[in-house]
Design a protein around this motif. Sequence first.
Motif, PDB file in Angstrom:
ATOM      1  N   LEU A  27     -10.302   0.612  -5.989  1.00 10.43           N
ATOM      2  CA  LEU A  27      -9.828   1.456  -4.896  1.00 10.43           C
ATOM      3  C   LEU A  27      -8.949   0.635  -3.963  1.00 10.43           C
ATOM      4  CD1 LEU A  27      -9.915   4.098  -3.258  1.00 10.43           C
ATOM      5  CD2 LEU A  27     -11.976   3.205  -2.161  1.00 10.43           C
ATOM      6  N   ARG A  28      -7.735   1.051  -3.762  1.00 10.42           N
ATOM      7  CA  ARG A  28      -6.769   0.354  -2.918  1.00 10.42           C
ATOM      8  C   ARG A  28      -6.837   0.927  -1.507  1.00 10.42           C
ATOM      9  NH1 ARG A  28      -2.319   2.040  -5.384  1.00 10.42           N
ATOM     10  NH2 ARG A  28      -1.926   3.647  -3.864  1.00 10.42           N
ATOM     11  N   ALA A  29      -7.105   0.058  -0.513  1.00  8.07           N
ATOM     12  CA  ALA A  29      -7.182   0.547   0.861  1.00  8.07           C
ATOM     13  C   ALA A  29      -7.219  -0.601   1.855  1.00  8.07           C
ATOM     14  CB  ALA A  29      -8.415   1.427   1.045  1.00  8.07           C
ATOM     15  N   PRO A  30      -6.217  -0.942   2.574  1.00 16.58           N
ATOM     16  CA  PRO A  30      -4.832  -0.521   2.432  1.00 16.58           C
ATOM     17  C   PRO A  30      -4.137  -1.377   1.377  1.00 16.58           C
ATOM     18  CG  PRO A  30      -5.001  -2.000   4.290  1.00 16.58           C
ATOM     19  CD  PRO A  30      -6.399  -1.834   3.721  1.00 16.58           C
ATOM     20  N   GLY A  31      -3.029  -0.915   0.891  1.00 18.45           N
ATOM     21  CA  GLY A  31      -2.289  -1.691  -0.095  1.00 18.45           C
ATOM     22  C   GLY A  31      -1.256  -0.839  -0.785  1.00 18.45           C
ATOM     23  N   THR A  32      -0.637  -1.449  -1.773  1.00 20.10           N
ATOM     24  CA  THR A  32       0.393  -0.754  -2.524  1.00 20.10           C
ATOM     25  C   THR A  32       0.295  -1.162  -3.981  1.00 20.10           C
ATOM     26  OG1 THR A  32       2.740  -0.196  -2.567  1.00 20.10           O
ATOM     27  CG2 THR A  32       2.200  -2.490  -2.216  1.00 20.10           C
ATOM     28  N   LEU A  34       2.693  -0.567  -7.727  1.00 14.78           N
ATOM     29  CA  LEU A  34       3.714   0.052  -8.546  1.00 14.78           C
ATOM     30  C   LEU A  34       3.395  -0.418  -9.960  1.00 14.78           C
ATOM     31  CD1 LEU A  34       6.206   1.820  -8.556  1.00 14.78           C
ATOM     32  CD2 LEU A  34       7.574  -0.204  -8.087  1.00 14.78           C
ATOM     33  N   PRO A  35       2.766   0.436 -10.760  1.00 14.51           N
ATOM     34  CA  PRO A  35       2.286  -0.003 -12.073  1.00 14.51           C
ATOM     35  C   PRO A  35       3.343  -0.766 -12.867  1.00 14.51           C
ATOM     36  CG  PRO A  35       1.560   2.227 -11.632  1.00 14.51           C
ATOM     37  CD  PRO A  35       2.515   1.849 -10.524  1.00 14.51           C
ATOM     38  N   GLY A  36       2.926  -1.922 -13.359  1.00 16.06           N
ATOM     39  CA  GLY A  36       3.818  -2.769 -14.129  1.00 16.06           C
ATOM     40  C   GLY A  36       4.744  -3.626 -13.302  1.00 16.06           C
ATOM     41  N   VAL A  37       4.667  -3.500 -11.967  1.00 19.09           N
ATOM     42  CA  VAL A  37       5.568  -4.258 -11.097  1.00 19.09           C
ATOM     43  C   VAL A  37       4.799  -5.109 -10.097  1.00 19.09           C
ATOM     44  CG1 VAL A  37       7.467  -4.118  -9.438  1.00 19.09           C
ATOM     45  CG2 VAL A  37       7.370  -2.512 -11.357  1.00 19.09           C
ATOM     46  N   ILE A  38       4.016  -4.487  -9.209  1.00 21.23           N
ATOM     47  CA  ILE A  38       3.324  -5.223  -8.160  1.00 21.23           C
ATOM     48  C   ILE A  38       1.990  -4.551  -7.825  1.00 21.23           C
ATOM     49  CG2 ILE A  38       4.450  -3.992  -6.271  1.00 21.23           C
ATOM     50  CD1 ILE A  38       4.451  -6.704  -4.732  1.00 21.23           C
ATOM     51  N   ARG A  39       1.065  -5.386  -7.398  1.00 19.05           N
ATOM     52  CA  ARG A  39      -0.244  -4.929  -6.900  1.00 19.05           C
ATOM     53  C   ARG A  39      -0.498  -5.779  -5.658  1.00 19.05           C
ATOM     54  NH1 ARG A  39      -5.168  -2.865  -9.830  1.00 19.05           N
ATOM     55  NH2 ARG A  39      -6.940  -3.559  -8.613  1.00 19.05           N
ATOM     56  N   ALA A  40      -0.548  -5.138  -4.492  1.00 22.12           N
ATOM     57  CA  ALA A  40      -0.673  -5.892  -3.244  1.00 22.12           C
ATOM     58  C   ALA A  40      -1.595  -5.174  -2.275  1.00 22.12           C
ATOM     59  CB  ALA A  40       0.703  -6.081  -2.610  1.00 22.12           C
ATOM     60  N   GLY A  41      -2.409  -5.969  -1.579  1.00 19.25           N
ATOM     61  CA  GLY A  41      -3.277  -5.418  -0.556  1.00 19.25           C
ATOM     62  C   GLY A  41      -4.742  -5.641  -0.849  1.00 19.25           C
ATOM     63  N   THR A  42      -5.576  -4.897  -0.134  1.00 22.09           N
ATOM     64  CA  THR A  42      -7.028  -4.978  -0.281  1.00 22.09           C
ATOM     65  C   THR A  42      -7.485  -3.951  -1.298  1.00 22.09           C
ATOM     66  OG1 THR A  42      -7.291  -5.720   2.001  1.00 22.09           O
ATOM     67  CG2 THR A  42      -9.217  -4.742   0.952  1.00 22.09           C
ATOM     68  N   TYR A  43      -8.323  -4.404  -2.223  1.00 26.57           N
ATOM     69  CA  TYR A  43      -8.881  -3.526  -3.258  1.00 26.57           C
ATOM     70  C   TYR A  43     -10.395  -3.660  -3.245  1.00 26.57           C
ATOM     71  CZ  TYR A  43      -4.271  -2.727  -5.200  1.00 26.57           C
ATOM     72  OH  TYR A  43      -2.971  -2.341  -5.362  1.00 26.57           O
ATOM     73  N   TYR A  44     -11.070  -2.528  -3.368  1.00 26.13           N
ATOM     74  CA  TYR A  44     -12.525  -2.506  -3.496  1.00 26.13           C
ATOM     75  C   TYR A  44     -12.827  -2.255  -4.964  1.00 26.13           C
ATOM     76  CZ  TYR A  44     -12.436  -2.372   1.531  1.00 26.13           C
ATOM     77  OH  TYR A  44     -12.196  -2.694   2.847  1.00 26.13           O
ATOM     78  N   THR A  45     -13.514  -3.199  -5.590  1.00 22.94           N
ATOM     79  CA  THR A  45     -13.758  -3.163  -7.025  1.00 22.94           C
ATOM     80  C   THR A  45     -15.248  -3.309  -7.302  1.00 22.94           C
ATOM     81  OG1 THR A  45     -13.690  -5.547  -7.446  1.00 22.94           O
ATOM     82  CG2 THR A  45     -11.561  -4.427  -7.254  1.00 22.94           C
TER      83      THR A  45
END
Length: 98
Positions: A27-32, A34-45
Amino acid sequence: MTNPFAIPLDHITRVSTAPPQTSWRDLRAPGTALPGVIRAGTYYTPRGKEFWYATKTGGYLTLELKQSPYQRIILTISQNEAWSEQILEQVQRVFEAD
């Protein structure tokens, strides 16, 4: 202007340069993302709270942490292998001093 942050060496439990695992359940919150390009921010896993600033180009550096707001920090950086070695050397020195 950016705000620097510091991670105490004694909070680092593991350093890896392997590509990190992701899941559709993250779960991305907050963040951004773009599949295959970038994953940035806070993720709850399922592994806990993680901070990502990674692209699919490789050069991963993953820090697993204890006593920190984040369980893992995942970055893509140039010379990731050299950074991994330097961090591991410093972490070992901290634990040898204890």
